[in-house]
Enzyme design. Structure first.
Site, PDB file in Angstrom:
ATOM      1  N   ARG A  67       0.788  -1.249   0.000  1.00 66.00           N
ATOM      2  CA  ARG A  67       0.000   0.000   0.000  1.00 66.00           C
ATOM      3  C   ARG A  67       0.814   1.290   0.000  1.00 66.00           C
ATOM      4  O   ARG A  67       0.229   2.366   0.002  1.00 66.00           O
ATOM      5  CB  ARG A  67      -0.977   0.037   1.186  1.00 66.00           C
ATOM      6  CG  ARG A  67      -1.907  -1.165   1.288  1.00 66.00           C
ATOM      7  CD  ARG A  67      -2.761  -1.337   0.062  1.00 66.00           C
ATOM      8  NE  ARG A  67      -3.836  -2.308   0.283  1.00 66.00           N
ATOM      9  CZ  ARG A  67      -4.435  -2.973  -0.698  1.00 66.00           C
ATOM     10  NH1 ARG A  67      -4.083  -2.774  -1.959  1.00 66.00           N
ATOM     11  NH2 ARG A  67      -5.404  -3.805  -0.432  1.00 66.00           N
ATOM     12  N   ASP A 155      -1.920  -6.065 -11.324  1.00 72.93           N
ATOM     13  CA  ASP A 155      -2.805  -6.677 -10.326  1.00 72.93           C
ATOM     14  C   ASP A 155      -3.764  -5.654  -9.707  1.00 72.93           C
ATOM     15  O   ASP A 155      -3.400  -4.522  -9.434  1.00 72.93           O
ATOM     16  CB  ASP A 155      -2.030  -7.366  -9.212  1.00 72.93           C
ATOM     17  CG  ASP A 155      -2.981  -8.089  -8.261  1.00 72.93           C
ATOM     18  OD1 ASP A 155      -3.851  -8.824  -8.760  1.00 72.93           O
ATOM     19  OD2 ASP A 155      -2.886  -7.885  -7.049  1.00 72.93           O
ATOM     20  N   HIS A 182      -3.522 -10.702 -13.120  1.00 68.24           N
ATOM     21  CA  HIS A 182      -4.831 -10.712 -12.463  1.00 68.24           C
ATOM     22  C   HIS A 182      -5.824 -10.952 -13.591  1.00 68.24           C
ATOM     23  O   HIS A 182      -5.965 -10.123 -14.481  1.00 68.24           O
ATOM     24  CB  HIS A 182      -5.054  -9.361 -11.782  1.00 68.24           C
ATOM     25  CG  HIS A 182      -6.441  -9.137 -11.258  1.00 68.24           C
ATOM     26  ND1 HIS A 182      -6.716  -9.055  -9.916  1.00 68.24           N
ATOM     27  CD2 HIS A 182      -7.616  -8.957 -11.901  1.00 68.24           C
ATOM     28  CE1 HIS A 182      -8.022  -8.841  -9.750  1.00 68.24           C
ATOM     29  NE2 HIS A 182      -8.590  -8.768 -10.942  1.00 68.24           N
ATOM     30  N   ASP A 309      -1.860 -12.914  -1.137  1.00 70.53           N
ATOM     31  CA  ASP A 309      -2.590 -11.752  -1.645  1.00 70.53           C
ATOM     32  C   ASP A 309      -2.997 -10.852  -0.469  1.00 70.53           C
ATOM     33  O   ASP A 309      -4.113 -10.322  -0.437  1.00 70.53           O
ATOM     34  CB  ASP A 309      -3.811 -12.168  -2.477  1.00 70.53           C
ATOM     35  CG  ASP A 309      -4.391 -11.015  -3.291  1.00 70.53           C
ATOM     36  OD1 ASP A 309      -3.780  -9.929  -3.310  1.00 70.53           O
ATOM     37  OD2 ASP A 309      -5.458 -11.208  -3.904  1.00 70.53           O
ATOM     38  N   HIS A 313      -7.129  -3.299   4.214  1.00 71.47           N
ATOM     39  CA  HIS A 313      -7.964  -2.110   4.013  1.00 71.47           C
ATOM     40  C   HIS A 313      -8.340  -1.576   5.398  1.00 71.47           C
ATOM     41  O   HIS A 313      -8.283  -2.317   6.386  1.00 71.47           O
ATOM     42  CB  HIS A 313      -9.237  -2.464   3.236  1.00 71.47           C
ATOM     43  CG  HIS A 313      -8.982  -2.873   1.817  1.00 71.47           C
ATOM     44  ND1 HIS A 313      -8.538  -1.994   0.855  1.00 71.47           N
ATOM     45  CD2 HIS A 313      -9.086  -4.081   1.195  1.00 71.47           C
ATOM     46  CE1 HIS A 313      -8.395  -2.644  -0.296  1.00 71.47           C
ATOM     47  NE2 HIS A 313      -8.708  -3.917  -0.110  1.00 71.47           N
ATOM     48  N   PHE A 327     -12.476  -4.880  -2.190  1.00 70.39           N
ATOM     49  CA  PHE A 327     -12.137  -6.302  -2.159  1.00 70.39           C
ATOM     50  C   PHE A 327     -10.811  -6.497  -1.428  1.00 70.39           C
ATOM     51  O   PHE A 327      -9.893  -5.712  -1.618  1.00 70.39           O
ATOM     52  CB  PHE A 327     -11.946  -6.821  -3.586  1.00 70.39           C
ATOM     53  CG  PHE A 327     -13.198  -6.922  -4.414  1.00 70.39           C
ATOM     54  CD1 PHE A 327     -13.941  -8.090  -4.418  1.00 70.39           C
ATOM     55  CD2 PHE A 327     -13.627  -5.858  -5.210  1.00 70.39           C
ATOM     56  CE1 PHE A 327     -15.079  -8.210  -5.213  1.00 70.39           C
ATOM     57  CE2 PHE A 327     -14.759  -5.961  -5.999  1.00 70.39           C
ATOM     58  CZ  PHE A 327     -15.494  -7.136  -6.001  1.00 70.39           C
TER      59      PHE A 327
HETATM   60  N1  LIG Z   1      -7.372  -9.313  -3.919  1.00 66.99           N
HETATM   61  C1  LIG Z   1      -8.143  -8.327  -3.542  1.00 66.99           C
HETATM   62  O1  LIG Z   1      -9.285  -8.577  -3.170  1.00 66.99           O
HETATM   63  N2  LIG Z   1      -7.714  -7.052  -3.541  1.00 66.99           N
HETATM   64  C2  LIG Z   1      -6.457  -6.562  -3.993  1.00 66.99           C
HETATM   65  C3  LIG Z   1      -6.375  -6.488  -5.485  1.00 66.99           C
HETATM   66  C4  LIG Z   1      -6.115  -7.786  -6.176  1.00 66.99           C
HETATM   67  O2  LIG Z   1      -5.324  -8.624  -5.698  1.00 66.99           O
HETATM   68  O3  LIG Z   1      -6.662  -8.015  -7.251  1.00 66.99           O
HETATM   69  C5  LIG Z   1      -6.238  -5.178  -3.397  1.00 66.99           C
HETATM   70  O4  LIG Z   1      -5.352  -4.458  -3.855  1.00 66.99           O
HETATM   71  O5  LIG Z   1      -6.927  -4.840  -2.425  1.00 66.99           O
HETATM   72 ZN   LIG Z   2      -3.472  -8.818  -5.255  1.00 65.57          ZN
HETATM   73 ZN   LIG Z   3      -5.616  -9.527  -8.223  1.00 67.22          ZN
END
Ligand SMILES: NC(=O)N[C@@H](CC(=O)O)C(=O)O
Ligand SMILES: [Zn+2]
Ligand SMILES: [Zn+2]
EC number: 3.5.2.3
Length: 434
Positions: A67, A155, A182, A309, A313, A327
């Site tokens: 981030r 991604d 992705h 992954d 958030h 997401f």
């Molecule tokens: N996996 C997710 O649900 N979110 C990822 C984006 C991603 O990996 O596609 C994000 O950056 O928050």
């Molecule tokens: Zn991701």
């Molecule tokens: Zn992704």
């Protein structure tokens, strides 16, 4: 400075069991292994008593979100790498969907500089395929490689245009770099938050169909065949994608793939009826049939590696409701205990199988000098307590993110010490050591 780690349990592939060993680390590398029955000369050395904990190569996570720059309220390089270290990870590869997007040599250098000064694990950044991840114009691959990017990916979003993807693959291949995708066709998804399945039907929600992922996988395998590039599929979640990857591998296409713990452990039928957004991630939790297909694909080698992954958030963002919350879920601090408890302790996998998918296999497919405890290798390692049971407590995470569907799960296999290049960077007892 030399360090002895005493009384660690090391996997022996020949016997299929663990054996008590001592290991000496010197100059940042594994210097020597001794049998647990011996008493080595430890004059002047730092000594760590592993007290019978498992010793594993440091875990490698080839798909994470740190981030920074831009979304430091979700996570930053200091907190993200600390969270990784606590999860037993020693090498992580952050995605470029930051703000600004990591699409210039300067942003790559920024991340590498920050990681060198504030990070505690190795950080190997990806750069974007297209400027601002908008899918319109390729980034400067040669300059990004020169700046230290290890591969190219947009991604967070799929590259919608096939010609754009083909151009990216041809260029990446000419530079000896992989393309990491992705896979998502936007036209099939539009505004849906969960998979097409039991949960979406029950709640009258529009669903994300499996084909939205698999269409890109199929397209990109053909483009990889045409260009010769190493093509790596992100977060595989569907049976259909697996069929295509299996076929691609059978005909000799240079394709590899990854799966996340949540896609191996949870289906849409597990999502609570109160529609908690900690169960919203992309790709979404799929049907039980897809979950079993992912497990079997990992077992047969169609899926190569496990990644988290890790997608932190803020609580405020996750409180926006299923339709509007972003997401993603965090992953570093639960991945190993989840998989160890649910697949190794249950007898489905050997310990060695699980660890391989999180260490030597990612090192092999991304050509990294890590993921091994061999003499001469970088001393990246993790001590893991296989016996103590503990509950997942998001309040104790070192990540800024608390967004996990696994809160309260009772698990085994908690890391207790993480060493990177011979330096102890985290211990259960004393926390982060910068
Ligand atoms: N996996 C997710 O649900 N979110 C990822 C984006 C991603 O990996 O596609 C994000 O950056 O928050
Ligand atoms: Zn991701
Ligand atoms: Zn992704």
């Amino acid at each position: 400075m030399s360090t002895w780690i005493l009384n660690a349990m090391k996997w022996n592939p020949e016997t299929g069991t663990t054996e008590r060993k001592h290991v000496r680390v010197e100059g940042g590398v594994i210097a020597e292994w001794r049998d647990g029955s011996e008493t080595p000369n430890m004059d002047g050395a730092q000594v760590v008593d592993a007290k019978g904990k498992l010793i594993s190569p440091g875990l490698i996570d080839m798909h994470v979100h740190l981030r920074e720059p831009g979304f430091e309220y979700k996570e930053d390089i200091a907190s993200g790498t600390a969270s990784a270290a606590k999860g037993g990870y020693t090498t992580i590869a952050p995605m470029p969907n930051t703000r600004p997007v990591m699409d210039t040599p300067d942003t790559i250098k920024y991340v590498l500089d920050k990681a060198a000064t504030e990070g505690v694990v190795r950080v190997l950044p990806y750069a974007a395929i297209t400027k601002n991840e908008l899918g319109r114009e390729l980034t400067d691959f040669a300059a990004l490689k020169e700046a230290g990017a290890i591969g190219f990916t947009d991604d967070g979003v799929g590259v919608q245009n096939a010609q754009m993807m083909k151009n990216a693959m041809a260029l990446a291949h000419s530079l000896g770099m992989p393309v990491i995708a992705h896979c998502e066709d936007d036209s099939l998804v539009e505004g849906a938050a969960v998979t097409e399945g039991a949960f979406s039907r029950k709640h009258g929600l529009k669903g994300i169909p499996n084909e939205s992922e698999a269409i890109h996988v199929g397209r990109d395998i053909l483009l990889s065949e045409a260009t010769g590039v190493h093509y790596h599929v992100c977060h595989v979640s569907t049976e259909q994608s697996i069929r295509l990857i299996r076929l691609g591998k059978q005909i000799g296409v240079n394709v590899t793939s990854e799966v996340c713990p949540h896609h191996l452990l949870l289906s849409d039928e597990d999502i609570p009826d109160n529609i908690d957004t900690n169960w919203k991630m992309n790709p979404p939790l799929r049907t039980p049939k897809d979950v079993e297909a992912c497990i079997q694909a990992l077992e047969e080698g169609t899926i190569d590696i496990i990644v988290t992954d890790h997608a932190p958030h803020s609580e405020e963002e996750k409180a926006r409701g299923m339709a509007r919350a972003p997401f993603g879920i965090v992953g570093f601090e639960t991945a190993f205990p989840l998989l160890y408890t649910k697949f190794v302790r249950t007898g489905r996998w050997t310990l060695d199988f699980l660890i391989g998918k999180m260490t030597s296999k990612p090192a092999e497919i991304f050509k990294l000098p890590y993921g091994t405890l061999a003499v001469g290798a970088p001393a990246d390692l993790t001590l893991i307590d296989l016996e103590g049971e503990r509950e997942v407590d998001p309040a104790s995470f070192l990540s800024k993110g608390r967004n996990t569907p696994f809160a309260g799960w009772k698990l085994y296999g908690w890391p207790v010490l993480t060493m990177v290049g011979g330096n102890v960077v985290w211990t259960e007892e004393n926390g982060i050591n910068r």
